[in-house]
Motif scaffolding. Sequence first.
Motif, PDB file in Angstrom:
ATOM      1  N   GLN A 196       4.962  -8.855   7.117  1.00 31.38           N
ATOM      2  CA  GLN A 196       3.772  -8.266   6.501  1.00 31.38           C
ATOM      3  C   GLN A 196       3.935  -6.750   6.439  1.00 31.38           C
ATOM      4  OE1 GLN A 196       0.686  -9.685   9.022  1.00 31.38           O
ATOM      5  NE2 GLN A 196       1.277  -8.476  10.790  1.00 31.38           N
ATOM      6  N   PRO A 197       3.185  -6.086   5.570  1.00 31.85           N
ATOM      7  CA  PRO A 197       3.313  -4.630   5.451  1.00 31.85           C
ATOM      8  C   PRO A 197       2.916  -3.940   6.758  1.00 31.85           C
ATOM      9  CG  PRO A 197       1.922  -5.546   3.704  1.00 31.85           C
ATOM     10  CD  PRO A 197       2.173  -6.639   4.667  1.00 31.85           C
ATOM     11  N   SER A 198       3.477  -2.763   6.968  1.00 29.61           N
ATOM     12  CA  SER A 198       3.145  -1.934   8.138  1.00 29.61           C
ATOM     13  C   SER A 198       3.280  -2.724   9.438  1.00 29.61           C
ATOM     14  CB  SER A 198       1.720  -1.368   8.015  1.00 29.61           C
ATOM     15  OG  SER A 198       1.538  -0.749   6.758  1.00 29.61           O
TER      16      SER A 198
ATOM     17  N   SER B 238       4.794  -0.340   2.355  1.00 30.55           N
ATOM     18  CA  SER B 238       3.371  -0.231   2.010  1.00 30.55           C
ATOM     19  C   SER B 238       2.905  -1.497   1.288  1.00 30.55           C
ATOM     20  CB  SER B 238       3.165   0.987   1.106  1.00 30.55           C
ATOM     21  OG  SER B 238       1.916   0.904   0.459  1.00 30.55           O
ATOM     22  N   PRO B 239       1.654  -1.923   1.526  1.00 33.56           N
ATOM     23  CA  PRO B 239       1.136  -3.079   0.770  1.00 33.56           C
ATOM     24  C   PRO B 239       1.085  -2.808  -0.732  1.00 33.56           C
ATOM     25  CG  PRO B 239      -0.590  -2.068   2.143  1.00 33.56           C
ATOM     26  CD  PRO B 239       0.696  -1.430   2.536  1.00 33.56           C
ATOM     27  N   ASP B 240       1.059  -1.517  -1.126  1.00 31.40           N
ATOM     28  CA  ASP B 240       0.985  -1.170  -2.554  1.00 31.40           C
ATOM     29  C   ASP B 240       2.262  -1.534  -3.313  1.00 31.40           C
ATOM     30  OD1 ASP B 240      -1.441  -0.087  -1.870  1.00 31.40           O
ATOM     31  OD2 ASP B 240      -0.646   1.947  -1.616  1.00 31.40           O
TER      32      ASP B 240
ATOM     33  N   SER C  19       4.510  -8.090  -0.492  1.00 30.80           N
ATOM     34  CA  SER C  19       4.079  -8.658   0.792  1.00 30.80           C
ATOM     35  C   SER C  19       4.237 -10.174   0.816  1.00 30.80           C
ATOM     36  CB  SER C  19       2.619  -8.293   1.067  1.00 30.80           C
ATOM     37  OG  SER C  19       2.420  -6.904   0.913  1.00 30.80           O
ATOM     38  N   ASP C  20       3.774 -10.854  -0.240  1.00 31.51           N
ATOM     39  CA  ASP C  20       3.844 -12.320  -0.262  1.00 31.51           C
ATOM     40  C   ASP C  20       5.293 -12.800  -0.279  1.00 31.51           C
ATOM     41  OD1 ASP C  20       1.117 -12.352  -0.262  1.00 31.51           O
ATOM     42  OD2 ASP C  20       0.912 -12.700  -2.424  1.00 31.51           O
TER      43      ASP C  20
END
Length: 596
Positions: A41-43, A449-451, A455-456
């Motif tokens: 997952q991000p971060s 970053s999620p941006d 992520s998926d």
Amino acid sequence: MKSWLTTTDHKRIGLLYFWTAFVFFLLGGIEALVIRLQLAQPSGHVVSAETYNQLFTMHGTTMVFLALMPLSASFFNYIVPLQIGARDVAFPRLNAFSYWVFLLGGLFLNASWFVGPLFKAGMLNVAPDGGWFGYANLTERQFSPGPNIDFWLLGLQILGISSLAAGFNFIVTILNLRAPGLKLMRLPVFTWMTLVTQFLIITAFPVITVGLVFLMFDRFFGAHFYVHGAGATPLLWQHLFWLFGHPEVYILILPAMGIVSEVLPTFARKPLFGYTVVVYSGILIGFMGWGVWSHHMFAVGLGPIADSVFAATTMLIAVPTGVKIFNWIATLWGGDIRGTTALHFAVGFIAMFIIGGLSGVSHASPPADLQQTDTYYVVAHIHYVLFGGTIMGLFAGIYYWWPKMTGRLLSEPLGKWHFWLQFIGMNVAFFPMHFIGLLGMPRRIYTYSPDLGVSDLNLVSTVGAFLIAVSLLVFIANLWRTRSRGETASNDPWGGATLEWSIPSPPPVYNFSVIPTITSRLPRWRTELHAPMQDPPATPPGPIHVPGGSWWPMVAAFGLPLMALAPLTHTLWLAFVGAGVLIVGIYGWAFEPFEV
């Protein structure tokens, strides 16, 4: 225990290589799982940035030098002398020395995880952290002041000695110890690919040794081989590393190609299609592998001429590889297929290696490569080649030769579960990485970053990695079950064509009661011109000399890590102690009567 520690029997050394390399393979896999947990997952906060750098460096180094190469070496040791009708390798004690150097080099490298407190640092603080490729000038003392890089460069030099010793040994063995009538163009393809691999090893490892010696002088003696400010160039390291590194890729894949070329004919019940072409294409891959190294460096600004030349050579090397793939498919075509686990892995190898090869061809174009380099697209490519290729091929060999090596057959139902879980797991883990890379995620970063929008895909990739882990648990369960409940193997449970299937499973210490005379490339199969050979008699007609055990190879091997500890701890007397142990070991070895 003593008989295993002093053994010079190629079969026992092959088993020692297998179990040691398999443990390192599991260790590299655990490192990979931690990496995937961090990126799920991000971060992510599973590990720190420093620990992450150590994890991906040790994962790459472990898988290449401590798992895949020695797993191939376990088959070189066990199978090649049996395939050529030999009693042992040419230099049995050198073979033992090679194993002990490998084991001690691997332990030396991995000790870096635990010895932080000795260097006034915490645990998990002094493992190598510069990537498995160790790019200058990150590896200079100015940017990596701790012992991390020292462990890496000294450990790799120890492992290089092991590889060189084995390389010379197998070249002499294959060229000089073949049974009467076993001409070069009657050799099994696995033995041929082993021979090509050994020539690559003895020519490629000196190149990385030169690069590592330069780095050692930079770090320990204040030299400036890679320091731009002193008039040198960090690109020298990249040229030296990849001049070794690309032949190294073929060192890893050619043995798997050889295994697949043995498995397919046996389970298709027909000779390998285009044997001569398969052999020559393997030799051609070995030669052409020396002319493509700078495709790893398209982003450094080599100029249009160099980029064009290396783009062309990289595309050309796809030709002999493609030839092999068509020959393997043609071998299966019209055959009497038996869907054993070994065949599943061999066909899986072909499919996955095609995908890895196609993404490799996309790296041959400099404009495309500039977009892909240092992204997860490259990670996807290398894993399709080395996991989908080398690992799949090695597992085909394990299921194929396990009855010969242990006298028991692995469970076929468990083997199929292992195959499908691993096959699905690797595609779920590595295929999304193509898209992760093309969407812009750089490799070797510990968080994102999620941006970025990946992520998926990263979560899917992590699920795939754990599916691979489950498949390996099934394999370990299969090994454990087979120890006590596995079906007893006959001399030839598969109906193979080559010499190793003419003797008991597992073979006696002398291998062949009588050295066979070979009249055909497929000595155990009926052909248009030849009847199948008679198996050697169960008991030898007279006494057979076999090499005895020796402590000296292990003693000599212990000198090398002792010498490596000297620069690591800045303790000069350790260098003399290590050199003394090495010299005593070599002298004891030289003057030891080598009789039973």
